[in-house]
Design an enzyme around this catalytic site. Structure first.
Site, PDB file in Angstrom:
ATOM      1  CB  THR A 165     -26.901  16.462  11.719  1.00  0.00           C
ATOM      2  OG1 THR A 165     -26.486  16.354  12.332  1.00  0.00           O
ATOM      3  CG2 THR A 165     -27.684  17.693  11.527  1.00  0.00           C
ATOM      4  NE  ARG A 172     -21.819  16.792  16.773  1.00  0.00           N
ATOM      5  CZ  ARG A 172     -21.759  16.481  14.980  1.00  0.00           C
ATOM      6  NH1 ARG A 172     -22.128  15.292  15.441  1.00  0.00           N
ATOM      7  NH2 ARG A 172     -22.291  17.391  14.170  1.00  0.00           N
ATOM      8  N   GLY A 192       0.799  -1.156  -0.129  1.00  0.00           N
ATOM      9  CA  GLY A 192      -0.112   0.065  -0.400  1.00  0.00           C
ATOM     10  C   GLY A 192       1.298   0.903   0.225  1.00  0.00           C
ATOM     11  CE  LYS A 210     -25.155  19.563  14.721  1.00  0.00           C
ATOM     12  NZ  LYS A 210     -24.730  19.925  13.432  1.00  0.00           N
ATOM     13  CG  ASP A 253     -25.083  23.194  13.609  1.00  0.00           C
ATOM     14  OD1 ASP A 253     -24.630  24.551  12.606  1.00  0.00           O
ATOM     15  OD2 ASP A 253     -24.152  22.558  12.400  1.00  0.00           O
ATOM     16  CG  HIS A 301     -16.696  21.969   9.810  1.00  0.00           C
ATOM     17  ND1 HIS A 301     -17.629  21.503  10.011  1.00  0.00           N
ATOM     18  CD2 HIS A 301     -16.573  21.332  11.100  1.00  0.00           C
ATOM     19  CE1 HIS A 301     -18.245  21.385  10.592  1.00  0.00           C
ATOM     20  NE2 HIS A 301     -17.785  21.685  12.187  1.00  0.00           N
TER      21      HIS A 301
END
Length: 377
Positions: free
Chosen positions: A291, A259, A103, A257, A234, A195
């Site tokens: 979600t 978590r 690999g 929301k 959220d 993000h």
């Protein structure tokens, strides 16, 4: 695919060359082998069962005559790289990418890059660690080949969710990855919808942050959905959703929301009036889709007529594809920062939009030393 293409199996010049026996999956130890299915990815626009919007048409480019401008691609999303090159009217750089039987990645540049302004396109999507290491190896090869400037183009930045210590004794992995990219030789970085925007501060090099919103806004503006309300799934996504709602000139609502664990969330409350409205859930990524599906159910329970969703990055891990297929969503719109799996391509609810034109314009702006932010005006 021609013999000069990336990851093509080239005839070894002699039995003693490092590439000898590359066409045999069971080659002797120490010999690199071509990875199974290497680069057999289907462009989003031609994927069966997937409604797609292709990149902008190829346009005349000053870059086609610039011998010191080069674009290379890793194996993570080669179709996107080819679309970007087609948009800019330049060829994709020639490389050889192979893997040893254990690999281990073996990479070689097949053309001169000395003094060149090089752009390397590679999202760190699944398999995340393999694609990240492949990116680092390619950057090291470019640096050792005396590339003048290396700009790493990462349409999807893996580990972006681990950007802070949200519990005791955990790593800030997005900072670690930033350090690895800089140490490997990156002079600039180009990302799409991080993000958390503050991740730009983890880099000690110039960072350009693109947003897929121009592509997504244009799509939903053309749909002209009635009584539309943009939904932030959220509190952390409110700023993104507010910008989106402002561009579409529609109201905004928020889902509270909580978590409870990694990849596990519990929808609590819908903040805002969604009764009788068409709702559009906006997020930066869809991972397991837990979600997303719960948010859609909560909105429908509050009287929403229909629920659409859109996101920049279709991570779609674990049970995500099955959840979306069985959900009450009308449609999920994503971009091609990450190539869809075969299972996702078969789901009619998933529509793919291309951001190759957006990335291409940003690359051109960086090379020509013009404003990247003007792309969003």
């Amino acid at each position: 695919m021609s013999e000069q293409d990336t990851a093509a199996v080239l005839s070894p010049s002699s039995p003693s060359s490092p590439e000898a026996g590359t066409t045999q999956a069971s080659s002797a130890a120490g010999q690199p082998v071509q990875a199974a299915g290497e680069f057999q990815l289907t462009p989003a626009a031609s994927a069966p069962g997937v409604k797609a919007q292709t990149a902008d048409k190829k346009r005349p480019s000053r870059l086609s005559e610039d011998k010191r401008f080069k674009i290379f691609s890793g194996s993570a999303n080669r179709p996107l790289s080819e679309e970007v090159c087609s948009f800019l009217g330049v060829p994709l750089g020639q490389t050889r990418l192979q893997r040893f039987s254990d690999g281990e990645t073996h990479f070689q540049l097949l053309e001169n890059v000395r003094g060149a302004d090089v752009f390397l396109i590679q999202p760190t999507c699944f398999p995340v660690d393999q694609n990240l290491v492949e990116l680092l190896i390619m950057m090291d090869a470019l640096r050792r080949a005396s590339a003048g400037r290396i700009t790493v183009v990462v349409p999807y930045y893996g580990y972006a969710r681990q950007d802070r210590k949200d519990r005791p004794r955990v790593a800030i992995t997005s900072k670690l990855v930033a350090d690895l990219l800089v140490s490997a030789g990156a002079h600039r970085a180009l990302f799409v919808d991080l993000h958390a925007a503050q991740i730009q501060g983890f880099f000690n090099i110039p960072v350009d942050h693109l947003f897929a919103s121009p592509v997504l806004v244009g799509h939903f503006r053309n749909l002209n959905l009635p009584n539309l309300t943009v939904i932030s799934p959220d509190a952390g996504g409110v700023e993104r959703a507010r910008f989106f709602a402002k561009k579409l000139e529609v109201p905004l609502a928020i889902v509270d929301k909580r978590r409870t664990d990694i990849n596990v969330t519990e929808v609590m409350n819908v903040i805002g009036d969604v009764r009788g409205r068409t709702c559009l859930i906006l997020d930066d990524m869809v991972d397991t889709a837990g979600t997303l599906v719960k948010t859609a159910d909560a909105l429908l329970a509050q009287g929403a007529e229909k629920v659409y969703a859109c996101a920049s990055h279709a991570v779609l891990s674990g049970p995500a594809v099955e959840r979306i297929a069985n959900s009450r969503l009308e449609e999920l719109v994503v971009t091609n920062t990450i190539p869809l799996s075969e299972a996702a391509q078969k789901v009619s609810k998933i529509r793919v939009l291309s951001i190759a034109g957006l990335i291409g314009r940003a690359i051109e702006s960086i090379h020509m030393e013009t404003s990247v932010s003007s792309l969003f005006n």
